[in-house]
Enzyme design. Structure first.
Site, PDB file in Angstrom:
ATOM      1  N   SER A 153       0.878  -1.318   0.066  1.00  0.00           N
ATOM      2  CA  SER A 153      -0.096  -0.011   0.137  1.00  0.00           C
ATOM      3  C   SER A 153       0.994   1.414   0.099  1.00  0.00           C
ATOM      4  CB  SER A 153      -1.114  -0.036   1.169  1.00  0.00           C
ATOM      5  OG  SER A 153      -2.056   0.848   0.865  1.00  0.00           O
ATOM      6  N   ASP A 205      -9.257  -4.351  -5.896  1.00  0.00           N
ATOM      7  CA  ASP A 205      -8.767  -3.532  -5.170  1.00  0.00           C
ATOM      8  C   ASP A 205      -8.616  -2.082  -5.647  1.00  0.00           C
ATOM      9  OD1 ASP A 205      -7.281  -2.253  -3.401  1.00  0.00           O
ATOM     10  OD2 ASP A 205      -5.363  -3.286  -3.281  1.00  0.00           O
ATOM     11  N   HIS A 218      -8.059  -5.142  -0.579  1.00  0.00           N
ATOM     12  CA  HIS A 218      -7.049  -4.535  -0.153  1.00  0.00           C
ATOM     13  C   HIS A 218      -6.370  -5.047   1.025  1.00  0.00           C
ATOM     14  CE1 HIS A 218      -4.151  -1.317  -0.473  1.00  0.00           C
ATOM     15  NE2 HIS A 218      -4.322  -1.038   0.724  1.00  0.00           N
TER      16      HIS A 218
END
EC number: 3.1.1.74
Length: 236
Positions: A153, A205, A218
């Site tokens: 991320s 995602d 995610h």
């Protein structure tokens, strides 16, 4: 529009931080189970002891020189420790299982930074990128180690930031790059590293589509760590 998106993003992260994402996983995993279900038992149920051992890893800091070195950057709100708990410990554990020599052959270093929402909207923390660069430079002092760089991320954003400014001689030492849930997945790494890189993103995602809504798939990239480790094994 940007401000509204920011407010939604902050609200989601705050709520998920107060109520850990793993509580959300049970409701969402059926959507991806057909693709990765056979791995979830092994990689989502690491013992608390394994996660506790790996969530704060400092082998490079303490001068460990091993055949392989993983430097991992956690994502936003992924706490505690410099590895977090969402992906980092799972990936390190998966690497230990596929690399020759196992646990004793892998040095693991997490990158400590604030991991706040605000820096996500700045394409990742500049401090985090400088910390990652620092650990890459120190790891390069181990002349024979095979270097693996990874981020999840916002951590993936930080990997991109660091690689952008990495001197070519240090970039040449990198053997593999893996990003999970990468908001910058459409951008090349350059410096001869794209052939050594794997970007792991679920189709569902939204973060991977540069839409700042961290929900659903995610939160379950630990299910992809075996795939990531096997990619690395083929590069080192």
């Amino acid at each position: 529009m940007w401000v509204a998106g920011f407010i939604i993003f902050v609200s989601l992260f705050q709520n998920l931080h107060a109520s850990p994402p793993r509580k959300l996983v049970g409701k969402l995993e059926s959507k991806v189970e057909s693709k990765v279900g056979r791995f979830k038992g092994e990689f989502r149920k690491l013992s608390n002891e394994v996660i506790d051992t790996m969530k704060d890893s400092n082998d490079v800091k303490t001068g460990e020189c091993k055949p392989y070195t993983l430097i991992f950057v956690r994502g936003t709100w992924d706490k505690p420790g410099n590895m977090g708990i969402a992906v980092g410990p799972h990936f390190a554990h998966a690497l230990q299982r596929v690399l020759p020599g196992g646990k004793e052959a892998l040095a693991v270093q997490g990158v400590r930074y604030s991991a706040e929402t605000s820096t996500y909207f700045q394409h990742g923390s500049t401090f985090g990128a400088s910390e990652l660069t620092k650990w890459i430079k120190k790891a390069c002092g181990c002349s024979k180690t095979k270097l693996i760089i990874s981020g999840y991320s916002q951590g993936a954003q930080i990997v991109h930031r660091a690689i952008d400014k990495l001197p070519q001689e240090m970039a040449d030492r990198v053997n593999a790059i893996v990003t999970f849930g990468d908001p910058e997945q459409r951008h090349n790494f350059g410096k001869g590293l794209d052939a050594k890189a794997k970007r792991i993103c679920y189709d569902s995602d939204l973060i991977c589509k540069e839409i700042a809504v961290p929900v659903g798939a995610h939160w379950i990239y630990e299910l992809k760590t075996k795939e990531a480790a096997e990619f690395v094994a083929g590069k080192v």
